[in-house]
Scaffold this motif. Structure first.
Motif, PDB file in Angstrom:
ATOM      1  N   ILE A 157      -5.056  13.113   7.858  1.00  0.00           N
ATOM      2  CA  ILE A 157      -5.779  12.367   6.844  1.00  0.00           C
ATOM      3  C   ILE A 157      -5.728  10.886   7.188  1.00  0.00           C
ATOM      4  O   ILE A 157      -4.773  10.407   7.809  1.00  0.00           O
ATOM      5  N   LYS A 158      -6.769  10.179   6.808  1.00  0.00           N
ATOM      6  CA  LYS A 158      -6.837   8.737   7.026  1.00  0.00           C
ATOM      7  C   LYS A 158      -7.050   8.083   5.668  1.00  0.00           C
ATOM      8  O   LYS A 158      -7.980   8.435   4.946  1.00  0.00           O
ATOM      9  N   LEU A 159      -6.186   7.149   5.329  1.00  0.00           N
ATOM     10  CA  LEU A 159      -6.281   6.433   4.067  1.00  0.00           C
ATOM     11  C   LEU A 159      -6.559   4.969   4.371  1.00  0.00           C
ATOM     12  O   LEU A 159      -5.868   4.356   5.184  1.00  0.00           O
ATOM     13  N   GLU A 160      -7.596   4.442   3.745  1.00  0.00           N
ATOM     14  CA  GLU A 160      -7.919   3.027   3.889  1.00  0.00           C
ATOM     15  C   GLU A 160      -7.828   2.391   2.509  1.00  0.00           C
ATOM     16  O   GLU A 160      -8.381   2.921   1.550  1.00  0.00           O
ATOM     17  N   ALA A 161      -7.134   1.269   2.415  1.00  0.00           N
ATOM     18  CA  ALA A 161      -6.984   0.590   1.132  1.00  0.00           C
ATOM     19  C   ALA A 161      -7.083  -0.913   1.344  1.00  0.00           C
ATOM     20  O   ALA A 161      -6.529  -1.449   2.301  1.00  0.00           O
ATOM     21  N   VAL A 162      -7.785  -1.576   0.455  1.00  0.00           N
ATOM     22  CA  VAL A 162      -7.840  -3.034   0.452  1.00  0.00           C
ATOM     23  C   VAL A 162      -6.937  -3.492  -0.679  1.00  0.00           C
ATOM     24  O   VAL A 162      -7.066  -3.052  -1.812  1.00  0.00           O
ATOM     25  N   VAL A 163      -6.005  -4.377  -0.350  1.00  0.00           N
ATOM     26  CA  VAL A 163      -5.001  -4.832  -1.311  1.00  0.00           C
ATOM     27  C   VAL A 163      -5.315  -6.281  -1.681  1.00  0.00           C
ATOM     28  O   VAL A 163      -5.489  -7.122  -0.811  1.00  0.00           O
ATOM     29  N   THR A 164      -5.386  -6.552  -3.007  1.00  0.00           N
ATOM     30  CA  THR A 164      -5.672  -7.926  -3.427  1.00  0.00           C
ATOM     31  C   THR A 164      -4.529  -8.537  -4.223  1.00  0.00           C
ATOM     32  O   THR A 164      -4.065  -9.610  -3.899  1.00  0.00           O
ATOM     33  N   LYS A 165      -4.077  -7.879  -5.279  1.00  0.00           N
ATOM     34  CA  LYS A 165      -3.061  -8.474  -6.151  1.00  0.00           C
ATOM     35  C   LYS A 165      -1.640  -8.072  -5.772  1.00  0.00           C
ATOM     36  O   LYS A 165      -0.719  -8.852  -5.906  1.00  0.00           O
ATOM     37  N   VAL A 166      -1.456  -6.849  -5.321  1.00  0.00           N
ATOM     38  CA  VAL A 166      -0.127  -6.353  -4.979  1.00  0.00           C
ATOM     39  C   VAL A 166       0.239  -6.899  -3.590  1.00  0.00           C
ATOM     40  O   VAL A 166      -0.581  -6.863  -2.674  1.00  0.00           O
ATOM     41  N   PRO A 167       1.461  -7.403  -3.396  1.00  0.00           N
ATOM     42  CA  PRO A 167       1.854  -7.893  -2.075  1.00  0.00           C
ATOM     43  C   PRO A 167       1.756  -6.786  -1.014  1.00  0.00           C
ATOM     44  O   PRO A 167       2.165  -5.649  -1.250  1.00  0.00           O
TER      45      PRO A 167
END
Length: 88
Positions: A32-42
């Motif tokens: 599986i491949k997970l892509e996430a863009v993080v803005t508020k969480v360090p």
């Protein structure tokens, strides 16, 4: 966040399967491949949480790639940056 079913191989080098008695050398394994863009969480908090949740100690645990996203544009509204990542 996007989750995708993919195939690949790393240190496992694939595996051997048998189909109707014939040996098949399967080079690609389901992953599986997970892509996430993080803005508020360090970012480091996300990385450490993912490592703890995904760790088995075996080959195939995966890798985490970290890179900067230069910009994002919400197609429907034209919003950019942080605002484009918010729900309406």
């Amino acid at each position: 966040m996007t989750l995708t079913s993919v195939q690949g191989c790393g240190m496992q080098k694939g595996n051997i399967k048998y189909y109707r008695g014939a040996k098949l050398d399967v080079q690609l394994l389901p992953k599986i491949k997970l892509e996430a863009v993080v803005t508020k969480v360090p970012v480091e908090l996300v990385v450490e949480t993912a490592r703890k949740a995904l760790y088995t100690g075996n080959y195939g645990d995966g890798k985490i790639f970290i890179y900067n996203v230069l910009d994002v544009v919400k197609i429907r509204t034209g919003e950019r940056g942080y605002d484009a990542l918010q729900y309406d």
